[in-house]
Design an enzyme around this catalytic site. Structure first.
Site, short mmCIF file in Angstrom:
data_model
loop_
_atom_site.label_atom_id
_atom_site.label_comp_id
_atom_site.label_asym_id
_atom_site.label_seq_id
_atom_site.Cartn_x
_atom_site.Cartn_y
_atom_site.Cartn_z
N GLN A 58 0.81 -1.22 0.00
CA GLN A 58 0.00 0.00 0.00
C GLN A 58 0.85 1.28 0.00
OE1 GLN A 58 -2.64 -1.93 3.22
NE2 GLN A 58 -3.99 -0.44 2.27
N HIS A 152 1.00 -9.30 4.60
CA HIS A 152 -0.16 -8.39 4.65
C HIS A 152 -0.87 -8.50 3.30
CE1 HIS A 152 -1.99 -4.61 6.59
NE2 HIS A 152 -2.67 -4.83 5.48
N ASN A 196 -1.72 -10.70 8.50
CA ASN A 196 -2.66 -9.62 8.72
C ASN A 196 -4.05 -10.11 8.33
OD1 ASN A 196 -3.27 -6.61 9.03
ND2 ASN A 196 -4.12 -7.03 7.00
N GLU A 197 -4.96 -10.13 9.27
CA GLU A 197 -6.38 -10.40 9.03
C GLU A 197 -6.65 -11.64 8.17
OE1 GLU A 197 -8.04 -6.78 7.45
OE2 GLU A 197 -7.94 -5.78 9.40
C1 BGC Z 1 -6.28 -3.75 6.22
C2 BGC Z 1 -5.61 -2.58 5.52
C3 BGC Z 1 -6.66 -1.65 4.94
C4 BGC Z 1 -7.52 -1.15 6.08
C5 BGC Z 1 -8.56 -0.12 5.67
C6 BGC Z 1 -7.50 -3.37 7.02
O1 BGC Z 1 -8.46 -4.36 6.86
O2 BGC Z 1 -5.35 -4.43 7.01
O3 BGC Z 1 -4.75 -3.09 4.54
O4 BGC Z 1 -6.10 -0.62 4.22
O5 BGC Z 1 -8.18 -2.22 6.67
O6 BGC Z 1 -9.55 -0.65 4.86
#
Ligand code: BGC
Length: 450
Positions: A58, A152, A196-197
């Site tokens: 990003q 990520h 990440n998530e």
């Molecule tokens: C993610 C980011 C994303 C942010 C805002 C999160 O779910 O880790 O990569 O930019 O939310 O949408």
């Protein structure tokens, strides 16, 4: 002493000064001191981590070996625009870490990019690993505790072309990358997160059709899009993170977390390891609410695994009222650029939930708002932090608040439209301008109190 040993030595010294406490605490028999050791105070606990987060794809720019880059440049792409130079953080990390420190922060969360480190299966680039050493050293020089995410969302192209997280080999491939990265960088990392998530795919299954319409739901839309991607690429197995079949990919990712964690620990035994989860503040709505079922389905397996981890990263943006599925937001709700309800109180609820389910220390690894109106960001942060403070006052072991995001950056398929940054970025010149919210949160960080 050769150059590498010299760098390692000086970095170790720097760590000792800059984040020595967090590392030393992690070397004892219990990972970190218990919250009871801390005096109840007006402010936040001593050594509380205050920071902002980014993710490699990003912000870095030109992440050309990743699956996302490939998708952005397809003739029929679901991406609004390509990431391009992004925020050129790859070259401007010195400036960005300076900015964080000058604003008053003491922590920085970022991700290392697998697609750069292993651009071809089995080839690991020392040059790219050295790049991330320099970023880590920059953090230490400025007193920023580095929290590093190993994955990520983006993956190397070759990994996506071989099925992504549906591939039976994926966990072992990820663990090998974790081992290489930690061997090279582990001495400089304070906290590591494998993923990440990783729960996002299951989370999406609870969303209705966009805008409450009767059209196809998001899962069907993603499957259709992926069929089109495979056709355009002539790649029958291609899967990015979001397009893989949820059940199969979760099984592999659960395995990848465990194997990745063992690999990290084998390279540096006392490096704290966890993962970060997208957790919505789920609230039951109506007599047939399936909210408990949603929580068990989306977060259950990950929270169970996290009980064995060193911390859990909580990432919360809003609440969801859950009936049979997520319900549309109410008509008079204030919405952010992402269409989420403006609801900063969500963070307090999800931190309590994650702590209660896992029993391990919590780090807020993301919380924020997409808006052009920075005054709303200021308000959002104030209210979210008031809730976080109530958690801490109730004895919940929270170690840090890392805001999403440091910079206005590439918001995936939405391109550069949503503005999550504490700092604005001029898309032509890359000039950074701190917003009032950055100054405000930095002040809180400096004083360690609201
Ligand atoms: C993610 C980011 C994303 C942010 C805002 C999160 O779910 O880790 O990569 O930019 O939310 O949408």
């Amino acid at each position: 002493m050769n150059r590498r040993e010299l760098i390692q030595k000086s970095a170790q010294l720097a760590i000792g000064v800059a984040v020595g406490d967090s590392l030393l605490r992690s070397q004892g028999s219990s990972l970190l001191s218990s919250p009871k050791d801390r005096p109840a105070a007006e402010g936040f606990p001593a050594k509380f981590m205050w920071g902002a987060a980014t993710a490699a794809h990003q912000v870095e720019g030109n992440n050309i070996n990743s699956d996302a880059w490939l998708l952005e440049h397809l003739p029929h792409s679901m991406y609004k625009e390509p990431s391009g130079d992004a925020c050129d953080h790859y070259h401007l990390y010195e400036q960005d870490t300076n900015l964080l420190a000058d604003l008053g922060f003491n922590a920085y969360r970022f991700s290392i990019e697998w697609a750069r480190i292993e651009p071809e299966k089995g080839f690991f680039s020392n040059a790219e690993l050295e790049h991330y050493r320099r970023v880590l050293e920059a953090c230490h020089r400025r007193g920023l505790t580095p929290l590093v995410t190993y994955s990520h969302f983006t993956v190397p192209r070759w990994f996506a072309l071989q099925g992504g997280w549906e591939n039976a080999e994926s966990a072992d491939l990820f663990a090998r990358y974790c081992e290489k990265a930690t061997t090279h960088l582990g001495d400089l990392i304070a906290y590591s997160a494998t993923f990440n998530e990783p729960d996002i795919l299951h989370l999406l299954r609870w969303m209705g059709s966009p805008g409450g319409s009767t059209g196809p739901d998001i899962v069907t839309t993603l499957a259709t899009q992926n069929a089109e991607v495979r056709r355009q690429l002539n790649a029958p197995l291609f899967n990015s993170f979001l397009s893989a079949e949820a059940q199969k990919s979760r099984e592999n990712m659960l395995g990848a977390h465990s194997k990745g964690k063992s690999a990290i620990k084998s390279a540096r035994g006392n490096l704290p390891v966890g993962l970060t989860l997208a957790i919505e503040d789920d609230q039951p709505a109506g007599p047939d609410s399936r909210f408990a079922e949603k929580q068990a389905d989306v977060y259950g397996p990950w929270l169970k695994l996290a009980r064995q981890d060193d911390f859990i990263g909580v990432q919360t943006y809003t609440r969801q009222r859950v009936g049979l599925k997520n319900l549309p937001t109410s008509e008079n709700a204030e919405l952010t650029q992402m269409g989420y309800e403006f609801y900063p109180e969500a963070l307090e609820h999800t931190v309590r939930y994650a702590s209660q389910k896992t029993g391990v220390p919590v780090i807020v690894t993301e919380n924020g708002i997409g808006t052009e109106n920075d005054a709303r960001r200021v308000e959002y942060i104030r209210r979210a932090l008031a809730g976080l403070k109530r958690c801490i006052d109730d004895g919940i072991d929270v170690r840090g608040y890392i805001h999403w995001s440091l910079l206005d950056n590439f918001e995936w398929i939405f391109g550069y439209v949503p503005k999550f940054g504490l700092v604005a970025v001029d898309r032509e010149t890359q000039k950074r301008t701190a917003k009032p919210s950055a100054t405000m949160l930095g002040k809180i960080a400096k004083s360690n109190s609201l």
